[in-house]
Design an enzyme around this catalytic site. Structure first.
Site, PDB file in Angstrom:
ATOM      1  N   GLY A 164      23.489  17.443   6.556  1.00  0.00           N
ATOM      2  CA  GLY A 164      22.079  17.487   6.917  1.00  0.00           C
ATOM      3  C   GLY A 164      21.615  16.135   7.419  1.00  0.00           C
ATOM      4  CD  GLN A 210      18.960  10.959   6.895  1.00  0.00           C
ATOM      5  OE1 GLN A 210      18.916  12.177   7.023  1.00  0.00           O
ATOM      6  NE2 GLN A 210      19.942  10.357   6.247  1.00  0.00           N
ATOM      7  CG  HIS A 255      19.109  15.351   0.551  1.00  0.00           C
ATOM      8  ND1 HIS A 255      19.859  14.604  -0.333  1.00  0.00           N
ATOM      9  CD2 HIS A 255      19.038  14.612   1.695  1.00  0.00           C
ATOM     10  CE1 HIS A 255      20.201  13.458   0.264  1.00  0.00           C
ATOM     11  NE2 HIS A 255      19.724  13.443   1.490  1.00  0.00           N
TER      12      HIS A 255
END
Ligand code: NI
Length: 153
Positions: free
Chosen positions: A46, A51, A133
């Site tokens: 993922g 990010q 998450h």
């Protein structure tokens, strides 16, 4: 398509809240393709847009081993959760660390897909964990913030 640099823990951007997407522009479509390519290149299950340094509410996930279950969620929201699982997690932004995190065992997530169509995902186990998450990343939360025990070795 291109891979993008994954931001690592300590980078302030990982602590910021991502903004909703209002439409799928060519730029956003390219971002999504690059996120898949980056996730696969880094062997992750993922990745959240933050990010790769983009503060937009977009996540990509593929929990399969053969790239057969790719999913993209835009503006995802957990609308239902139940149960509990306590399993190990890791994160491409926190290399070398893994540890136990408590997550719901079952979640229902509403989102838009890469074409901005409404989707709903009913997920258990590993997929539920991955969704939680990645959605946490959109609010500046990294799994080590809620990790109850770091894995040894
Ligand atoms: Ni992560």
């Amino acid at each position: 398509m291109a891979t993008r640099t994954v931001r690592l823990i300590g980078d302030e951007i990982l602590r910021k809240t991502s903004r909703p997407v209002e439409e799928i522009t060519p730029r956003i479509a390219e971002l999504i393709e690059d996120m898949f390519e980056t996730m696969y290149a880094e062997d992750g299950v993922g990745l959240a847009a933050v990010q790769v340094g983009v503060l937009r509410r977009i996540i990509v996930i593929d929990i399969s081993k053969d790239h057969s279950e790719k999913m993209c969620l835009v503006n995802p929201e957990i609308v239902f959760s139940e149960g509990e699982q306590c399993t190990s997690e890791g994160c491409l932004s926190v290399p070398e660390v893994s540890g136990k995190v408590i997550r719901p065992e079952h979640v229902i997530v509403r989102a838009k897909d890469k074409d901005f169509k409404d989707i709903e995902i009913d997920a258990h186990g590993l997929l539920a964990k991955a969704l939680c998450h990645e959605i946490d990343h959109l609010d500046g939360i990294v799994f080590t913030d809620i990790m109850i025990e770091e894995d040894k070795d």
